[in-house]
Scaffold this motif. Structure first.
Motif, short mmCIF file in Angstrom:
data_model
loop_
_atom_site.label_atom_id
_atom_site.label_comp_id
_atom_site.label_asym_id
_atom_site.label_seq_id
_atom_site.Cartn_x
_atom_site.Cartn_y
_atom_site.Cartn_z
N CYS A 76 0.85 -1.20 0.00
CA CYS A 76 0.00 0.00 0.00
C CYS A 76 0.88 1.24 0.00
O CYS A 76 1.49 1.56 1.01
CB CYS A 76 -0.91 0.02 1.22
N LYS A 77 0.93 1.91 -1.13
CA LYS A 77 1.75 3.11 -1.25
C LYS A 77 0.86 4.28 -1.64
O LYS A 77 -0.06 4.13 -2.44
CB LYS A 77 2.85 2.91 -2.28
N TYR A 78 1.18 5.44 -1.08
CA TYR A 78 0.38 6.63 -1.31
C TYR A 78 1.28 7.80 -1.68
O TYR A 78 2.37 7.94 -1.14
CB TYR A 78 -0.39 7.00 -0.04
N HIS A 79 0.80 8.61 -2.61
CA HIS A 79 1.45 9.87 -2.94
C HIS A 79 0.74 10.92 -2.11
O HIS A 79 -0.46 11.13 -2.25
CB HIS A 79 1.30 10.14 -4.44
N VAL A 80 1.47 11.59 -1.19
CA VAL A 80 0.87 12.53 -0.26
C VAL A 80 1.56 13.89 -0.43
O VAL A 80 2.79 13.97 -0.53
CB VAL A 80 1.02 12.04 1.20
N HIS B 15 6.17 16.73 -0.95
CA HIS B 15 5.70 15.56 -1.68
C HIS B 15 6.38 14.34 -1.09
O HIS B 15 7.61 14.33 -0.94
CB HIS B 15 6.16 15.60 -3.15
N ILE B 16 5.61 13.29 -0.77
CA ILE B 16 6.22 12.03 -0.34
C ILE B 16 5.49 10.86 -0.97
O ILE B 16 4.30 10.94 -1.28
CB ILE B 16 6.26 11.87 1.20
N LEU B 17 6.22 9.80 -1.19
CA LEU B 17 5.67 8.50 -1.56
C LEU B 17 5.89 7.64 -0.33
O LEU B 17 7.03 7.35 0.03
CB LEU B 17 6.41 7.92 -2.77
N TYR C 130 -4.56 17.83 3.34
CA TYR C 130 -3.49 17.25 2.54
C TYR C 130 -4.12 16.62 1.31
O TYR C 130 -5.34 16.45 1.24
CB TYR C 130 -2.70 16.20 3.33
N PHE C 131 -3.30 16.26 0.34
CA PHE C 131 -3.73 15.51 -0.84
C PHE C 131 -3.13 14.14 -0.74
O PHE C 131 -1.95 13.99 -0.42
CB PHE C 131 -3.23 16.21 -2.11
N ALA C 132 -3.91 13.11 -1.01
CA ALA C 132 -3.39 11.74 -1.01
C ALA C 132 -4.04 10.95 -2.14
O ALA C 132 -5.24 11.10 -2.40
CB ALA C 132 -3.66 11.05 0.32
N THR C 133 -3.25 10.14 -2.79
CA THR C 133 -3.76 9.25 -3.81
C THR C 133 -3.00 7.93 -3.73
O THR C 133 -1.82 7.92 -3.35
CB THR C 133 -3.65 9.87 -5.22
N THR C 134 -3.67 6.85 -4.06
CA THR C 134 -2.98 5.56 -4.09
C THR C 134 -2.10 5.51 -5.32
O THR C 134 -2.41 6.12 -6.35
CB THR C 134 -3.97 4.39 -4.11
#
Length: 140
Positions: free
Chosen positions: A14-18, A63-65, A110-114
């Motif tokens: 499970c990885k997210y771009h936040v 930005h983080i993954l 925040y913004f988050a997407t898978t």
């Protein structure tokens, strides 16, 4: 073959771009704070059993993954990282002597997407966003 992680009764990836911003989108992540902030974010992620796999600090946003185990909600992890990092920043850079609650370094939300199958595209975007004008779109 993907390298899945394991919990007691599950295998997961499970990885997210936040992405989140400082309060009022002020350009505050620079100089010594920028170097220190990377260490803080990695340490706080480890405390919640998460791993920041890729990250980039822009002057006015982060930005983080991040890889988050399925037993944790994304909102709880991001809230923990933002809250604790604001307190640490206030203590080190703004002269606070005690652990004050309610420090306001980061803006709300925040913004988050898978990430899913587009992991390499997201990694490239995070790493090269200052030098490239590409958008996070796999069609271009």
């Amino acid at each position: 073959m993907k390298n899945y992680k394991s919990l007691r009764h599950s295998k997961w990836d499970c990885k997210y771009h936040v992405v989140w911003i400082p309060k009022y989108r002020k350009k505050r992540t620079y100089g010594e704070l920028r170097r220190y902030l990377g260490e803080i974010l990695h340490d706080l992620a480890r405390q919640t059993e998460c791993v920041i796999e890729e990250g980039h600090l822009m002057p006015d946003h982060v930005h983080i993954l991040i890889s988050i185990p399925p037993k944790y909600a994304v909102s709880k992890v991001v809230g923990f990282i933002k809250g604790k990092s604001a307190i640490m920043i206030a203590c080190r850079f703004f002269g606070r002597q005690r652990n004050f609650t309610g420090e306001k370094f980061w803006a709300r939300g925040y913004f988050a997407t898978t990430v899913g199958l587009d992991e390499q595209i997201v990694r490239n975007y995070i790493c090269h966003q200052e030098t490239s004008s590409t958008y996070l779109n796999s069609d271009t």
